[in-house]
Design a protein around this motif. Sequence first.
Motif: not given
Length: 276
Positions: A45-46, A156-159, A269-276
């Motif tokens: 995440e970091w 998003i760091a979500e189950f 768990l998943y980590g999703l990085l998105a940008s505008r």
Amino acid sequence: MTDEHERMMRANQANWDARTPVHLASRFYGLSEKLDPARWFAAFEWEDLGELADRDVLHLQCHLGTETIAFAQRGARAVGLDISGASVVAAADIAARAGADVTYVWANVYDAVEALDGRRFDVVYTGKGSLCYLPDLDRWAAVIARLLRPGGRLYIAEFHPLLNALGPKPGEGEGTELLLRHDYLGGRDAVHRNATYTYTDGPAVEGATDSYEWMHGMDEVVNALTQAGLGIRRLRESAELPWPRWPQMVRAPSGWWRLPEGEPRIPLLYGLLASR
């Protein structure tokens, strides 16, 4: 959002108000020990979030705000927002005792733009048990797009939906074989739960115990974000959790928890990085 969804979200708000004193008294959040907000974050995440010093960071659905404090400790101008007024009051007290400069705002996530007076952020963070309390992900994603500055990032760091779909084999007690027992995909009506006892070790919740959850598959999350104009930059799936969901889980070298050797390696768990 329908009138029925609004009724269910009001019930959730009352339930989280009732949960707050239970969670404050539990050992789950480690509030009676030296506060360690970073323990709720995976190392990746970091890596994905990058440098946060002097950044405006918004933590949606922050509950007690322990993770929000971690952003402030890394130099961010941190804001936490939650639907529970009791949680927001408790979070502000926890941050003050930790010497962390965090602003907490009481609002439904769908009302975040108005509640924050149109303020824009470099990073919006959410997850770890948040999305299941939202009936409409398209509306949620549209709100996030309005909260982000151009070039801003959502994390998003979500189950993982698979985690929510698994459960022990009925009638064999805890720590037995895991089976697919619940929906992975969304699209059905809300799941009505009795939240007299929550995920912590605290006592029974007094008062409002009705809780409603909505299942959301990965496709629903991704499609909501892309429809709102956000670009997906990275997706990770992890076999570890920050707490032992099932009794057979063992400590990983990271300090988090995983299923024991010999059992299938599956995403929890998943980590999703998105940008505008």
